[in-house]
Design a protein around this motif. Structure first.
Motif, PDB file in Angstrom:
ATOM      1  N   UNK A 254       0.837  -1.197   0.000  1.00  0.00           N
ATOM      2  CA  UNK A 254       0.000   0.000   0.000  1.00  0.00           C
ATOM      3  C   UNK A 254       0.874   1.250   0.000  1.00  0.00           C
ATOM      4  N   UNK A 255       0.884   2.006  -1.121  1.00  0.00           N
ATOM      5  CA  UNK A 255       1.628   3.263  -1.121  1.00  0.00           C
ATOM      6  C   UNK A 255       0.816   4.366  -0.433  1.00  0.00           C
ATOM      7  N   UNK A 256       1.505   5.173   0.361  1.00  0.00           N
ATOM      8  CA  UNK A 256       0.859   6.246   1.108  1.00  0.00           C
ATOM      9  C   UNK A 256       1.656   7.526   0.882  1.00  0.00           C
ATOM     10  N   UNK A 257       0.926   8.611   0.646  1.00  0.00           N
ATOM     11  CA  UNK A 257       1.555   9.934   0.487  1.00  0.00           C
ATOM     12  C   UNK A 257       1.215  10.739   1.733  1.00  0.00           C
ATOM     13  N   UNK A 258       2.237  11.116   2.498  1.00  0.00           N
ATOM     14  CA  UNK A 258       2.071  11.872   3.736  1.00  0.00           C
ATOM     15  C   UNK A 258       2.659  13.259   3.519  1.00  0.00           C
ATOM     16  N   UNK A 259       1.795  14.284   3.495  1.00  0.00           N
ATOM     17  CA  UNK A 259       2.247  15.661   3.272  1.00  0.00           C
ATOM     18  C   UNK A 259       2.160  16.432   4.577  1.00  0.00           C
ATOM     19  N   UNK A 260       3.258  17.081   4.950  1.00  0.00           N
ATOM     20  CA  UNK A 260       3.289  17.953   6.128  1.00  0.00           C
ATOM     21  C   UNK A 260       3.223  19.380   5.590  1.00  0.00           C
ATOM     22  N   UNK A 261       2.196  20.111   5.997  1.00  0.00           N
ATOM     23  CA  UNK A 261       1.997  21.478   5.520  1.00  0.00           C
ATOM     24  C   UNK A 261       2.189  22.420   6.700  1.00  0.00           C
ATOM     25  N   UNK A 262       3.055  23.413   6.531  1.00  0.00           N
ATOM     26  CA  UNK A 262       3.341  24.360   7.610  1.00  0.00           C
ATOM     27  C   UNK A 262       3.700  25.715   7.014  1.00  0.00           C
ATOM     28  N   UNK A 263       3.821  26.723   7.890  1.00  0.00           N
ATOM     29  CA  UNK A 263       4.263  28.035   7.428  1.00  0.00           C
ATOM     30  C   UNK A 263       5.563  28.468   8.112  1.00  0.00           C
ATOM     31  N   UNK A 264       6.110  27.624   8.963  1.00  0.00           N
ATOM     32  CA  UNK A 264       7.362  27.915   9.664  1.00  0.00           C
ATOM     33  C   UNK A 264       8.422  26.915   9.198  1.00  0.00           C
ATOM     34  N   UNK A 265       9.457  27.422   8.545  1.00  0.00           N
ATOM     35  CA  UNK A 265      10.475  26.552   7.952  1.00  0.00           C
ATOM     36  C   UNK A 265      11.255  25.769   9.004  1.00  0.00           C
ATOM     37  N   UNK A 266      11.630  26.411  10.098  1.00  0.00           N
ATOM     38  CA  UNK A 266      12.396  25.721  11.143  1.00  0.00           C
ATOM     39  C   UNK A 266      11.577  24.621  11.808  1.00  0.00           C
ATOM     40  N   UNK A 267      10.312  24.915  12.112  1.00  0.00           N
ATOM     41  CA  UNK A 267       9.460  23.896  12.717  1.00  0.00           C
ATOM     42  C   UNK A 267       9.299  22.718  11.775  1.00  0.00           C
ATOM     43  N   UNK A 268       9.104  22.992  10.488  1.00  0.00           N
ATOM     44  CA  UNK A 268       8.909  21.925   9.505  1.00  0.00           C
ATOM     45  C   UNK A 268      10.142  21.026   9.413  1.00  0.00           C
ATOM     46  N   UNK A 269      11.322  21.612   9.413  1.00  0.00           N
ATOM     47  CA  UNK A 269      12.548  20.798   9.342  1.00  0.00           C
ATOM     48  C   UNK A 269      12.701  19.927  10.585  1.00  0.00           C
ATOM     49  N   UNK A 270      12.475  20.512  11.765  1.00  0.00           N
ATOM     50  CA  UNK A 270      12.588  19.741  13.007  1.00  0.00           C
ATOM     51  C   UNK A 270      11.535  18.637  13.088  1.00  0.00           C
ATOM     52  N   UNK A 271      10.304  18.985  12.714  1.00  0.00           N
ATOM     53  CA  UNK A 271       9.218  18.004  12.778  1.00  0.00           C
ATOM     54  C   UNK A 271       9.450  16.872  11.786  1.00  0.00           C
ATOM     55  N   UNK A 272       9.873  17.185  10.561  1.00  0.00           N
ATOM     56  CA  UNK A 272      10.118  16.149   9.551  1.00  0.00           C
ATOM     57  C   UNK A 272      11.235  15.212  10.002  1.00  0.00           C
ATOM     58  N   UNK A 273      12.282  15.777  10.610  1.00  0.00           N
ATOM     59  CA  UNK A 273      13.371  14.931  11.128  1.00  0.00           C
ATOM     60  C   UNK A 273      12.865  14.019  12.250  1.00  0.00           C
ATOM     61  N   UNK A 274      12.070  14.568  13.163  1.00  0.00           N
ATOM     62  CA  UNK A 274      11.533  13.772  14.271  1.00  0.00           C
ATOM     63  C   UNK A 274      10.569  12.698  13.768  1.00  0.00           C
TER      64      UNK A 274
END
Length: 180
Positions: free
Chosen positions: A85-105
Protein backbone atom coordinates in the motif's frame (compact mmCIF):
# COMPACT_ATOMS: atom_id res chain seq x y z
CA UNK A 1 -5.51 -1.59 6.74
CA UNK A 2 -6.66 2.02 6.35
CA UNK A 3 -7.36 2.35 10.09
CA UNK A 4 -3.99 0.80 10.96
CA UNK A 5 -2.17 3.23 8.63
CA UNK A 6 -3.96 6.24 10.15
CA UNK A 7 -3.28 5.00 13.71
CA UNK A 8 0.44 4.47 13.02
CA UNK A 9 0.90 7.84 11.31
CA UNK A 10 -1.15 9.72 13.94
CA UNK A 11 0.84 8.18 16.79
CA UNK A 12 4.16 8.95 15.06
CA UNK A 13 3.07 12.55 14.30
CA UNK A 14 2.01 13.18 17.89
CA UNK A 15 5.29 11.69 19.16
CA UNK A 16 7.22 13.92 16.74
CA UNK A 17 5.53 17.07 18.06
CA UNK A 18 2.45 17.84 15.97
CA UNK A 19 0.34 20.29 18.01
CA UNK A 20 -2.62 18.46 19.56
CA UNK A 21 -6.07 19.93 19.14
CA UNK A 22 -9.52 18.62 19.92
CA UNK A 23 -11.56 16.75 17.30
CA UNK A 24 -13.27 20.03 16.48
CA UNK A 25 -10.03 21.39 15.04
CA UNK A 26 -8.05 18.36 14.02
CA UNK A 27 -4.63 18.52 12.40
CA UNK A 28 -4.60 15.24 10.43
CA UNK A 29 -6.72 15.01 7.28
CA UNK A 30 -7.35 12.46 4.58
CA UNK A 31 -6.45 13.86 1.16
CA UNK A 32 -8.02 14.90 -1.18
CA UNK A 33 -10.10 17.23 0.97
CA UNK A 34 -13.30 19.08 0.20
CA UNK A 35 -12.57 21.99 2.56
CA UNK A 36 -10.81 25.04 1.12
CA UNK A 37 -7.09 24.96 1.79
CA UNK A 38 -7.10 28.44 3.33
CA UNK A 39 -9.58 27.33 6.04
CA UNK A 40 -7.42 24.47 7.29
CA UNK A 41 -5.07 25.00 10.26
CA UNK A 42 -1.30 25.15 9.90
CA UNK A 43 0.68 23.03 10.65
CA UNK A 44 -1.22 19.95 9.52
CA UNK A 45 -0.74 16.53 7.96
CA UNK A 46 -2.53 15.25 4.87
CA UNK A 47 -2.58 11.48 4.32
CA UNK A 48 -3.47 9.99 0.95
CA UNK A 49 -3.73 6.21 0.55
CA UNK A 50 -3.11 5.16 -3.06
CA UNK A 51 -4.10 2.03 -4.98
CA UNK A 52 -2.52 -1.10 -3.48
CA UNK A 53 -1.22 -3.78 -5.85
CA UNK A 54 -1.55 -7.40 -4.71
CA UNK A 55 1.07 -10.05 -5.52
CA UNK A 56 0.76 -13.78 -5.03
CA UNK A 57 3.06 -14.82 -2.19
CA UNK A 58 2.48 -18.52 -1.48
CA UNK A 59 4.67 -19.82 1.34
CA UNK A 60 4.54 -21.25 4.83
CA UNK A 61 5.38 -18.66 7.49
CA UNK A 62 5.26 -20.35 10.87
CA UNK A 63 4.17 -23.37 12.90
CA UNK A 64 2.94 -23.17 16.46
CA UNK A 65 0.77 -25.20 18.88
CA UNK A 66 -2.94 -24.65 18.39
CA UNK A 67 -4.46 -22.77 21.36
CA UNK A 68 -6.55 -25.07 23.61
CA UNK A 69 -5.35 -28.13 21.59
CA UNK A 70 -1.61 -27.92 22.25
CA UNK A 71 -1.09 -31.67 22.53
CA UNK A 72 -3.21 -32.80 19.58
CA UNK A 73 -2.96 -30.12 16.87
CA UNK A 74 -0.46 -27.76 15.27
CA UNK A 75 -1.34 -24.52 13.45
CA UNK A 76 0.47 -23.71 10.22
CA UNK A 77 0.29 -20.07 9.10
CA UNK A 78 0.53 -19.70 5.31
CA UNK A 79 0.90 -16.47 3.33
CA UNK A 80 -1.47 -16.19 0.38
CA UNK A 81 -0.89 -12.68 -0.99
CA UNK A 82 1.33 -9.67 -0.39
CA UNK A 83 -0.36 -6.25 -0.35
CA UNK A 84 1.85 -3.20 -0.94
CA UNK A 85 0.00 0.00 0.00
CA UNK A 86 1.63 3.26 -1.12
CA UNK A 87 0.86 6.25 1.11
CA UNK A 88 1.55 9.93 0.49
CA UNK A 89 2.07 11.87 3.74
CA UNK A 90 2.25 15.66 3.27
CA UNK A 91 3.29 17.95 6.13
CA UNK A 92 2.00 21.48 5.52
CA UNK A 93 3.34 24.36 7.61
CA UNK A 94 4.26 28.04 7.43
CA UNK A 95 7.36 27.91 9.66
CA UNK A 96 10.47 26.55 7.95
CA UNK A 97 12.40 25.72 11.14
CA UNK A 98 9.46 23.90 12.72
CA UNK A 99 8.91 21.93 9.50
CA UNK A 100 12.55 20.80 9.34
CA UNK A 101 12.59 19.74 13.01
CA UNK A 102 9.22 18.00 12.78
CA UNK A 103 10.12 16.15 9.55
CA UNK A 104 13.37 14.93 11.13
CA UNK A 105 11.53 13.77 14.27
CA UNK A 106 8.80 12.06 12.23
CA UNK A 107 11.41 10.26 10.13
CA UNK A 108 13.10 9.09 13.34
CA UNK A 109 9.89 8.13 15.23
CA UNK A 110 8.13 6.28 12.41
CA UNK A 111 8.14 2.56 13.25
CA UNK A 112 9.72 0.25 10.68
CA UNK A 113 7.72 -2.87 11.62
CA UNK A 114 4.46 -3.31 13.49
CA UNK A 115 1.95 -6.13 13.99
CA UNK A 116 -1.54 -5.80 12.53
CA UNK A 117 -4.80 -7.13 14.02
CA UNK A 118 -4.11 -10.66 12.72
CA UNK A 119 -0.65 -10.67 14.33
CA UNK A 120 1.12 -10.37 10.97
CA UNK A 121 4.11 -8.08 10.50
CA UNK A 122 3.52 -4.87 8.51
CA UNK A 123 6.73 -3.32 7.16
CA UNK A 124 6.87 0.46 6.77
CA UNK A 125 9.41 1.92 4.37
CA UNK A 126 10.13 5.50 3.35
CA UNK A 127 10.63 5.49 -0.42
CA UNK A 128 11.23 9.20 -1.04
CA UNK A 129 11.01 12.63 0.59
CA UNK A 130 10.39 15.84 -1.33
CA UNK A 131 10.21 19.48 -0.24
CA UNK A 132 8.15 22.29 -1.82
CA UNK A 133 7.78 26.00 -1.17
CA UNK A 134 11.20 26.69 0.32
CA UNK A 135 12.52 29.99 -1.00
CA UNK A 136 15.68 32.00 -0.82
CA UNK A 137 16.76 33.68 2.41
CA UNK A 138 17.66 36.84 0.46
CA UNK A 139 14.09 37.95 -0.18
CA UNK A 140 11.61 38.06 2.68
CA UNK A 141 8.00 38.18 1.62
CA UNK A 142 5.40 39.51 4.02
CA UNK A 143 2.85 36.99 2.75
CA UNK A 144 2.57 33.77 4.70
CA UNK A 145 3.92 31.10 2.44
CA UNK A 146 2.87 27.49 2.57
CA UNK A 147 5.72 25.01 2.93
CA UNK A 148 5.27 21.29 2.38
CA UNK A 149 7.39 18.23 2.93
CA UNK A 150 6.04 15.03 1.37
CA UNK A 151 6.97 11.52 2.54
CA UNK A 152 6.24 8.70 0.10
CA UNK A 153 5.71 5.60 2.26
CA UNK A 154 5.13 1.95 1.48
CA UNK A 155 3.20 -0.35 3.84
CA UNK A 156 3.80 -4.03 3.03
CA UNK A 157 1.50 -6.61 4.62
CA UNK A 158 0.51 -10.22 4.06
CA UNK A 159 -2.86 -11.92 3.70
CA UNK A 160 -2.54 -15.17 5.65
CA UNK A 161 -4.49 -18.31 6.44
CA UNK A 162 -4.14 -20.57 9.49
CA UNK A 163 -4.55 -24.33 8.99
CA UNK A 164 -4.96 -26.74 11.91
CA UNK A 165 -3.18 -30.05 11.40
CA UNK A 166 -3.73 -33.03 13.68
CA UNK A 167 -0.59 -34.50 15.17
CA UNK A 168 0.12 -38.23 14.91
CA UNK A 169 -0.43 -39.60 18.42
CA UNK A 170 -0.67 -43.37 18.00
CA UNK A 171 1.71 -45.44 15.97
CA UNK A 172 1.36 -49.19 15.69
CA UNK A 173 4.42 -51.09 14.59
CA UNK A 174 3.76 -54.49 13.18
CA UNK A 175 6.95 -56.45 13.10
CA UNK A 176 7.59 -58.55 10.08
CA UNK A 177 10.14 -61.21 10.65
CA UNK A 178 11.15 -63.78 8.19
CA UNK A 179 13.87 -66.38 8.25
CA UNK A 180 15.57 -67.11 5.07
Amino acid sequence: MRKLIFDILTTAAMAAGLPYESDYKKRIYEAPMVIKDALLPLPRIEIQILKAPVKSYRRSLSKFPTPEKEYTHRTIRKALDQVITPVRLAIVANDENWLKDFAHSLHRDLPRKIADGHNNIVKIEIEAVESNGFGSKLVEVSIKKKLTKVFHLRFTSLVTRDDDVALIKDVEVTPTYSEE
